[in-house]
Design a protein around this motif. Structure first.
Motif, mmCIF file in Angstrom:
data_model
loop_
_atom_site.group_PDB
_atom_site.id
_atom_site.type_symbol
_atom_site.label_atom_id
_atom_site.label_comp_id
_atom_site.label_asym_id
_atom_site.label_seq_id
_atom_site.Cartn_x
_atom_site.Cartn_y
_atom_site.Cartn_z
ATOM 1 N N GLY A 50 10.662 5.271 -8.190
ATOM 2 C CA GLY A 50 11.480 6.356 -7.644
ATOM 3 C C GLY A 50 10.906 6.936 -6.364
ATOM 4 N N GLY A 51 10.080 6.159 -5.657
ATOM 5 C CA GLY A 51 9.429 6.682 -4.447
ATOM 6 C C GLY A 51 9.774 5.902 -3.194
ATOM 7 N N ARG A 52 9.018 6.204 -2.108
ATOM 8 C CA ARG A 52 9.204 5.514 -0.829
ATOM 9 C C ARG A 52 7.822 5.225 -0.270
ATOM 10 N NH1 ARG A 52 10.522 10.399 -0.833
ATOM 11 N NH2 ARG A 52 9.426 11.250 0.955
ATOM 12 N N ILE A 53 7.774 4.289 0.672
ATOM 13 C CA ILE A 53 6.494 4.014 1.345
ATOM 14 C C ILE A 53 6.774 3.890 2.830
ATOM 15 C CG2 ILE A 53 6.649 1.492 0.934
ATOM 16 C CD1 ILE A 53 3.549 1.532 0.620
ATOM 17 N N TRP A 54 5.874 4.396 3.647
ATOM 18 C CA TRP A 54 6.046 4.272 5.095
ATOM 19 C C TRP A 54 4.670 4.260 5.762
ATOM 20 C CZ3 TRP A 54 6.770 8.618 2.237
ATOM 21 C CH2 TRP A 54 6.163 9.804 2.634
ATOM 22 N N ALA A 55 4.671 3.909 7.051
ATOM 23 C CA ALA A 55 3.404 3.849 7.787
ATOM 24 C C ALA A 55 3.496 4.756 8.998
ATOM 25 C CB ALA A 55 3.144 2.414 8.222
ATOM 26 N N LYS A 56 2.350 5.332 9.402
ATOM 27 C CA LYS A 56 2.343 6.211 10.581
ATOM 28 C C LYS A 56 1.332 5.655 11.572
ATOM 29 C CE LYS A 56 1.483 10.249 8.441
ATOM 30 N NZ LYS A 56 1.401 11.680 8.136
ATOM 31 N N ALA A 57 1.756 5.603 12.835
ATOM 32 C CA ALA A 57 0.820 5.187 13.883
ATOM 33 C C ALA A 57 0.535 6.426 14.720
ATOM 34 C CB ALA A 57 1.466 4.090 14.726
ATOM 35 N N GLU A 58 -0.686 6.914 14.683
ATOM 36 C CA GLU A 58 -1.022 8.115 15.476
ATOM 37 C C GLU A 58 -2.163 7.779 16.415
ATOM 38 O OE1 GLU A 58 -1.343 11.677 13.200
ATOM 39 O OE2 GLU A 58 0.659 11.377 12.329
ATOM 40 N N ALA A 59 -1.989 8.200 17.689
ATOM 41 C CA ALA A 59 -2.967 7.834 18.724
ATOM 42 C C ALA A 59 -4.382 8.226 18.298
ATOM 43 C CB ALA A 59 -2.590 8.536 20.029
ATOM 44 N N ARG A 85 -6.131 7.194 15.878
ATOM 45 C CA ARG A 85 -6.451 7.101 14.445
ATOM 46 C C ARG A 85 -6.194 5.687 13.937
ATOM 47 N NH1 ARG A 85 -3.734 12.430 11.822
ATOM 48 N NH2 ARG A 85 -4.619 11.615 9.899
ATOM 49 N N GLY A 86 -6.734 5.411 12.760
ATOM 50 C CA GLY A 86 -6.489 4.101 12.151
ATOM 51 C C GLY A 86 -5.105 4.068 11.528
ATOM 52 N N ALA A 87 -4.847 3.029 10.734
ATOM 53 C CA ALA A 87 -3.534 2.923 10.080
ATOM 54 C C ALA A 87 -3.415 3.993 9.004
ATOM 55 C CB ALA A 87 -3.397 1.545 9.449
ATOM 56 N N ILE A 88 -2.230 4.587 8.905
ATOM 57 C CA ILE A 88 -1.985 5.572 7.836
ATOM 58 C C ILE A 88 -0.768 5.103 7.036
ATOM 59 C CG2 ILE A 88 -1.525 7.993 7.288
ATOM 60 C CD1 ILE A 88 -2.512 8.657 10.163
ATOM 61 N N PHE A 89 -0.963 4.916 5.745
ATOM 62 C CA PHE A 89 0.155 4.570 4.856
ATOM 63 C C PHE A 89 0.388 5.741 3.903
ATOM 64 C CE2 PHE A 89 -1.137 0.357 6.189
ATOM 65 C CZ PHE A 89 0.079 -0.274 6.362
ATOM 66 N N CYS A 90 1.646 6.096 3.694
ATOM 67 C CA CYS A 90 1.986 7.162 2.754
ATOM 68 C C CYS A 90 2.976 6.602 1.737
ATOM 69 C CB CYS A 90 2.704 8.312 3.468
ATOM 70 S SG CYS A 90 1.797 8.965 4.849
ATOM 71 N N PHE A 91 2.795 6.971 0.491
ATOM 72 C CA PHE A 91 3.832 6.613 -0.481
ATOM 73 C C PHE A 91 3.999 7.714 -1.509
ATOM 74 C CE2 PHE A 91 1.247 5.402 -4.118
ATOM 75 C CZ PHE A 91 0.037 5.008 -3.546
ATOM 76 N N THR A 92 5.225 7.849 -1.999
ATOM 77 C CA THR A 92 5.494 8.888 -2.989
ATOM 78 C C THR A 92 5.791 8.234 -4.334
ATOM 79 O OG1 THR A 92 7.842 8.849 -2.451
ATOM 80 C CG2 THR A 92 6.507 10.449 -1.278
ATOM 81 N N LEU A 93 5.540 8.998 -5.394
ATOM 82 C CA LEU A 93 5.880 8.561 -6.750
ATOM 83 C C LEU A 93 6.644 9.704 -7.398
ATOM 84 C CD1 LEU A 93 2.334 7.248 -7.710
ATOM 85 C CD2 LEU A 93 4.310 5.834 -7.126
ATOM 86 N N SER A 94 7.747 9.373 -8.013
ATOM 87 C CA SER A 94 8.548 10.421 -8.639
ATOM 88 C C SER A 94 7.858 10.903 -9.918
ATOM 89 C CB SER A 94 9.931 9.853 -8.950
ATOM 90 O OG SER A 94 10.546 10.667 -9.907
ATOM 91 N N LEU A 95 7.873 12.220 -10.136
ATOM 92 C CA LEU A 95 7.257 12.766 -11.366
ATOM 93 C C LEU A 95 8.206 12.604 -12.558
ATOM 94 C CD1 LEU A 95 5.571 15.974 -9.926
ATOM 95 C CD2 LEU A 95 4.498 13.817 -10.519
ATOM 96 N N GLY A 96 9.387 12.104 -12.239
ATOM 97 C CA GLY A 96 10.327 11.762 -13.316
ATOM 98 C C GLY A 96 11.008 12.963 -13.929
ATOM 99 N N ASN A 97 11.028 14.134 -13.179
ATOM 100 C CA ASN A 97 11.741 15.290 -13.768
ATOM 101 C C ASN A 97 12.952 15.679 -12.935
ATOM 102 O OD1 ASN A 97 10.463 16.390 -11.574
ATOM 103 N ND2 ASN A 97 8.906 17.421 -12.771
#
Ligand code: ADP
Length: 365
Positions: free
Chosen positions: A342-351, A353-365
């Motif tokens: 129930g989540g999403r994943i994405w990447a951020k490129a910021e000057a 800085r190294g690679a940044i990956f973010c992902f969410t997980l649904s708490l199911g409520n």
């Protein structure tokens, strides 16, 4: 989709038109195995099957031919090259003794000029054949896509097998050493168990893909304990590559539904990619943010970041960049797993800085 009636009605109309116009067609007899016409030969007329069975096949390479379809009594074939006036695109062979009615191109054209219903019947039969061919084509494409996905997935797993195997080897050596203390042996045993479980899970995932399964089962898991396990499990492997993990925020101490074995793959993959991009070692920083509905995990490395223009493509299956043995499947599998949670994943490129990956997980409520 397969509609022999459309073809049979063309043949019966053709016979009655032949009779009405007093055109005498040829009746030809073929023995089983006889070639009726060969690929590349002149398209001089069409055949209706009075009795028998005929296979149409085409060469796929210089030496091998591929069967395309079979026609039985009441059916017709050979119309394509008389319409376009081009050489035969396939060969026809009698599969058993067959009796055929042969109508030359000139005769067919003449009959069609006089009889619009015959033209309509031919068009009808022809469009049905096109539909059949399209549906077979889609089926074949789906099959071959699945096979190629499976092949690449197998490659990615074979590539990933190396890490757990080398940890098992190291742990085995440590446990077998005469100077190993009881606690070191116990630790080595735990490592081996963890890695065997990881291997088993990889093979199960491979089976899941091969079966086209979309099954995803979850159970209540304590997230803080789960993250502690992941860090414990990956510490040694990362340390051997001079990479360490720093946890910058508190890990949410919450129980919610997860498939921890599948989720492991996301961490293993993000950590593995980070280690790949930092061959001289570095730091992986992880942070967590909790909202009412989800937990976001951020994984940042101290590598060079992403080259321009690739961030949008990272999660596309088979996209790989700058890796000799990359399969381009790791991140697309991570996307699949986070979406199943129930989540999403994405990447951020910021000057700077190294690679940044973010992902969410649904708490199911
Ligand atoms: P693979 O690692 O087999 O190429 P992935 O889907 O895991 O497949 O990754 C796709 C691409 O994303 C990699 O080839 C790499 O170019 C890029 N990438 C992934 N992680 C990082 C990272 N931490 N830093 C820079 N580039 C990365």
């Amino acid at each position: 989709m397969n509609d022999p009636t459309a073809r049979a009605s063309f043949v019966s109309l053709l016979k009655s038109e032949l009779q009405q116009q007093r055109v005498t067609p040829l009746i030809l007899e073929y023995k089983s195995g006889d070639v009726i016409f060969a690929e590349g030969g002149p398209g001089d007329g069409l055949y209706a099957i009075l009795d028998g069975l005929v296979r149409i096949s085409a060469f796929v390479s210089q030496s091998s031919s591929h069967p395309l379809c079979e026609f039985a009594s009441g059916d017709f074939f050979g119309e394509m090259s008389i319409i376009n006036q081009v050489p035969r695109s396939a060969s026809a062979i009698a599969l058993r003794d067959s009796q055929l009615l042969f109508v030359s191109r000139e005769q067919v054209m003449d009959l069609m000029e006089r009889s619009p219903p015959l033209v309509f019947a031919l068009l009808h039969a022809f469009s049905n054949r096109m539909r059949e061919t399209n549906s077979n084509f889609v089926q074949t494409m789906l099959e071959s896509e699945r096979l190629s996905l499976l092949g690449s997935f197998a490659r990615s797993i074979v590539h990933d097998l190396k890490n757990p195997l080398s940890i098992i080897l190291l742990a085995g050596d440590a446990a077998a050493s005469e100077r190993a203390s009881a606690s070191l042996r116990e630790q080595a045993k735990k490592r081996m168990h963890q890695q065997v479980e990881r291997l088993t899970h990889m093979l199960n995932e491979l089976l899941r893909v091969s079966e086209g399964s979309t099954q995803h089962s979850v159970e209540p898991v304590n997230f803080a304990a789960y993250i502690a396990e992941i860090l414990d499990e990956t510490r040694e492997e990362l340390a051997s590559k001079n990479v360490r993990v720093e946890v910058q925020t508190a890990v949410p101490d919450l129980v919610f539904p997860l498939n921890s074995r599948r989720l492991n793959h996301v961490f293993f993959n993000l950590f593995g990619n980070a280690a790949d991009i930092m061959p001289d070692g570095g730091v992986i920083t992880i942070r967590f943010q909790q909202t009412e509905r989800e937990i976001m995990t951020e994984v940042e490395d101290s590598g060079p970041g992403f080259p321009p223009g690739i961030v949008e493509k990272l999660f596309t299956p088979f996209f790989t960049h700058g890796k000799a043995s990359g399969t381009g499947l790791g991140l697309s599998i991570c996307k699949n797993i986070t979406e199943d949670h129930g989540g999403r994943i994405w990447a951020k490129a910021e000057a700077g800085r190294g690679a940044i990956f973010c992902f969410t997980l649904s708490l199911g409520n």
